[in-house]
Design an enzyme around this catalytic site. Structure first.
Site, PDB file in Angstrom:
ATOM      1  N   GLY A 131      68.683 -23.656  92.090  1.00  5.48           N
ATOM      2  CA  GLY A 131      67.638 -24.390  91.372  1.00  5.48           C
ATOM      3  C   GLY A 131      67.553 -25.822  91.886  1.00  5.48           C
ATOM      4  O   GLY A 131      68.449 -26.308  92.592  1.00  5.48           O
ATOM      5  N   LYS A 132      66.478 -26.509  91.529  1.00  9.48           N
ATOM      6  CA  LYS A 132      66.274 -27.872  92.019  1.00  9.48           C
ATOM      7  C   LYS A 132      67.373 -28.815  91.549  1.00  9.48           C
ATOM      8  O   LYS A 132      67.872 -29.654  92.314  1.00  9.48           O
ATOM      9  CB  LYS A 132      64.893 -28.377  91.584  1.00  9.48           C
ATOM     10  CG  LYS A 132      63.754 -27.636  92.283  1.00  9.48           C
ATOM     11  CD  LYS A 132      62.395 -28.092  91.782  1.00  9.48           C
ATOM     12  CE  LYS A 132      61.281 -27.334  92.501  1.00  9.48           C
ATOM     13  NZ  LYS A 132      59.930 -27.702  92.003  1.00  9.48           N
ATOM     14  N   GLY A 179      74.085 -29.307  81.244  1.00  5.71           N
ATOM     15  CA  GLY A 179      72.879 -30.084  81.447  1.00  5.71           C
ATOM     16  C   GLY A 179      71.622 -29.290  81.150  1.00  5.71           C
ATOM     17  O   GLY A 179      70.526 -29.850  81.111  1.00  5.71           O
ATOM     18  N   THR A 180      71.774 -27.993  80.933  1.00  4.79           N
ATOM     19  CA  THR A 180      70.633 -27.131  80.633  1.00  4.79           C
ATOM     20  C   THR A 180      70.126 -27.425  79.226  1.00  4.79           C
ATOM     21  O   THR A 180      70.917 -27.563  78.291  1.00  4.79           O
ATOM     22  CB  THR A 180      71.027 -25.647  80.722  1.00  4.79           C
ATOM     23  OG1 THR A 180      71.706 -25.409  81.955  1.00  4.79           O
ATOM     24  CG2 THR A 180      69.800 -24.755  80.647  1.00  4.79           C
ATOM     25  N   THR A 181      68.835 -27.534  79.079  1.00  9.36           N
ATOM     26  CA  THR A 181      68.242 -27.773  77.761  1.00  9.36           C
ATOM     27  C   THR A 181      67.949 -26.447  77.072  1.00  9.36           C
ATOM     28  O   THR A 181      67.979 -25.384  77.697  1.00  9.36           O
ATOM     29  CB  THR A 181      66.930 -28.575  77.886  1.00  9.36           C
ATOM     30  OG1 THR A 181      66.014 -27.839  78.714  1.00  9.36           O
ATOM     31  CG2 THR A 181      67.184 -29.933  78.513  1.00  9.36           C
ATOM     32  N   PRO A 202      71.179 -33.105  77.013  1.00 13.30           N
ATOM     33  CA  PRO A 202      69.916 -32.655  77.597  1.00 13.30           C
ATOM     34  C   PRO A 202      69.306 -33.700  78.523  1.00 13.30           C
ATOM     35  O   PRO A 202      68.372 -33.413  79.250  1.00 13.30           O
ATOM     36  CB  PRO A 202      69.028 -32.427  76.368  1.00 13.30           C
ATOM     37  CG  PRO A 202      69.550 -33.406  75.370  1.00 13.30           C
ATOM     38  CD  PRO A 202      71.030 -33.466  75.603  1.00 13.30           C
ATOM     39  N   MET A 219      70.583 -36.447  81.408  1.00 13.06           N
ATOM     40  CA  MET A 219      71.711 -36.906  82.207  1.00 13.06           C
ATOM     41  C   MET A 219      71.443 -38.235  82.924  1.00 13.06           C
ATOM     42  O   MET A 219      72.331 -38.774  83.561  1.00 13.06           O
ATOM     43  CB  MET A 219      72.079 -35.833  83.255  1.00 13.06           C
ATOM     44  CG  MET A 219      72.744 -34.621  82.664  1.00 13.06           C
ATOM     45  SD  MET A 219      74.401 -34.998  82.040  1.00 13.06           S
ATOM     46  CE  MET A 219      74.885 -33.377  81.430  1.00 13.06           C
ATOM     47  N   HIS A 221      54.611 -35.497  83.843  1.00 12.83           N
ATOM     48  CA  HIS A 221      55.659 -34.689  84.469  1.00 12.83           C
ATOM     49  C   HIS A 221      54.993 -33.692  85.420  1.00 12.83           C
ATOM     50  O   HIS A 221      53.779 -33.497  85.371  1.00 12.83           O
ATOM     51  CB  HIS A 221      56.462 -33.912  83.414  1.00 12.83           C
ATOM     52  CG  HIS A 221      57.400 -34.764  82.616  1.00 12.83           C
ATOM     53  ND1 HIS A 221      58.741 -34.845  82.881  1.00 12.83           N
ATOM     54  CD2 HIS A 221      57.166 -35.573  81.557  1.00 12.83           C
ATOM     55  CE1 HIS A 221      59.302 -35.663  82.014  1.00 12.83           C
ATOM     56  NE2 HIS A 221      58.364 -36.122  81.202  1.00 12.83           N
ATOM     57  N   LYS A 226      55.869 -28.315  83.888  1.00 10.60           N
ATOM     58  CA  LYS A 226      56.380 -28.645  82.555  1.00 10.60           C
ATOM     59  C   LYS A 226      55.217 -28.635  81.571  1.00 10.60           C
ATOM     60  O   LYS A 226      54.380 -29.535  81.579  1.00 10.60           O
ATOM     61  CB  LYS A 226      57.076 -30.011  82.555  1.00 10.60           C
ATOM     62  CG  LYS A 226      57.662 -30.381  81.193  1.00 10.60           C
ATOM     63  CD  LYS A 226      58.479 -31.653  81.269  1.00 10.60           C
ATOM     64  CE  LYS A 226      59.014 -32.057  79.902  1.00 10.60           C
ATOM     65  NZ  LYS A 226      59.841 -31.008  79.260  1.00 10.60           N
ATOM     66  N   THR A 280      62.551 -36.521  75.647  1.00 14.13           N
ATOM     67  CA  THR A 280      62.861 -37.947  75.652  1.00 14.13           C
ATOM     68  C   THR A 280      61.753 -38.731  74.964  1.00 14.13           C
ATOM     69  O   THR A 280      62.013 -39.630  74.157  1.00 14.13           O
ATOM     70  CB  THR A 280      63.044 -38.448  77.102  1.00 14.13           C
ATOM     71  OG1 THR A 280      64.136 -37.748  77.705  1.00 14.13           O
ATOM     72  CG2 THR A 280      63.317 -39.934  77.139  1.00 14.13           C
TER      73      THR A 280
END
Length: 316
Positions: free
Chosen positions: A51-52, A140-142, A164, A166, A199, A203, A209
């Site tokens: 993944g990115k 770090g995965t939401t 969520p 970082m 974004h 998304k 945030t």
């Protein structure tokens, strides 16, 4: 009177009506590597590495000198395949092999730290596996069932850092907003708020945030409906209206908050723009370094977040 708190180099004034030139760029944040933690020689396993964010974390881990374990979780169709990420050959394993593979890697590397950047649907199952095997992890995965995630760690003997968000500087901004909201409730009573966030087109939902920042403004006395957030997902608008560099259309986070007094004589603007994923990768590695230190110290506290990392104060 206007007051602006702005992280990027480009300034978007009266952003709801003003067009920003496409050649404007946000500033990059360079963090020196001179203050590496003494706990920087541990192995790290990154799920999912293709993944990115996974790729960005592996790149940052490699530049930091961490030992990236050549194993990662993938889907069943990928199981057994070897991929190259940042010049490293990494073998992928599907769900049916996760437990045996992780146990084997942990047995070989007892000071292993796992970093999880998978998908929301895998959050809880992965956390339960990490806790069952006994591996400390950075989540770090939401998404996922967050209360269940915290209960899983609390009921185990595993240390974990869960966040969520970082980006260290973004977290610091959020923490500052929270303090202001707690200490000065109603300071912006009667003010109107406009929020625009941009974004990448993939998304669909509004930024978590942005919602957090709006929540703090509400505690400060501002009335706002989350449906009023202006979501910019069209690449043409992102370039011409927001000023997103074209090369970062596929990965950016531009947030703008504009407050106006009831009589229109006072305005405040808050803005934070992020291009690419390096800020999150850097924060993730600092989180892993922090967690490794806490595991080594046998810290009584088991669940940490990025505010804990910031408070430690010895980031790179």
């Amino acid at each position: 009177m206007a007051f602006a708190v702005k992280l990027p180099a480009n300034t978007i004034s009266n952003w709801h009506t003003k067009t920003i030139k496409p050649n404007q760029r946000c500033c990059s944040v360079t963090i020196p590597h001179s203050s590496l933690s003494s706990f920087s020689n541990f192995p790290i396993m990154v799920n999912s590495c293709t993944g990115k964010m996974g790729k960005a974390v592996i790149k940052e881990a490699d530049s930091t000198g961490l030992n990236v374990v050549p194993v990662s979780f993938g889907n069943e169709e990928e199981s057994g395949k070897t991929v190259q990420v940042c010049g490293k050959d990494i073998t992928l394993y599907g769900p049916s092999e996760r437990e045996s593979i992780l146990a084997s890697v942990f047995d070989e590397h007892p000071n292993l730290i796992v970093v999880d950047y998978t998908v929301p649907s895998a959050v809880n199952d992965n956390a339960e596996l990490y806790c069952k095997v006994g591996v400390p992890f950075v989540m770090g995965t939401t998404g996922g069932d967050r209360p269940r995630l915290y209960r899983t760690v609390e009921d185990s003997k595993v240390h974990a850092l869960i966040s969520p968000q970082m980006g260290k500087q973004v977290v610091a901004f959020l923490a500052t907003m929270e303090i202001m909201a707690e200490q000065f409730p109603g300071a912006f009573s009667g003010y109107t708020l406009q929020v625009m966030e941009s974004h990448q087109a993939s998304k669909v939902d509004a930024s978590g945030t942005a919602k957090a920042v709006i929540g703090f403004f509400e505690k400060l006395g501002v009335s706002f409906d989350m449906d009023q957030i202006q979501l910019i997902r069209d690449p043409k608008q992102q370039i011409e209206l927001v000023g997103v560099p074209e090369e970062h259309l596929s990965g950016h986070a531009f947030h703008m908050y504009h407050l106006t007094s009831p009589d229109g004589t006072v305005s405040f603007e808050f803005q934070h723009n992020v291009c690419g994923r390096s800020i999150y990768a850097q924060g993730t590695i600092d989180a892993a370094l922090f967690l490794a230190k806490k595991v080594h110290e046998k810290a009584g506290k088991k669940i940490f977040n990025m505010v804990d990392v910031l408070r430690e104060g010895n980031m790179r």
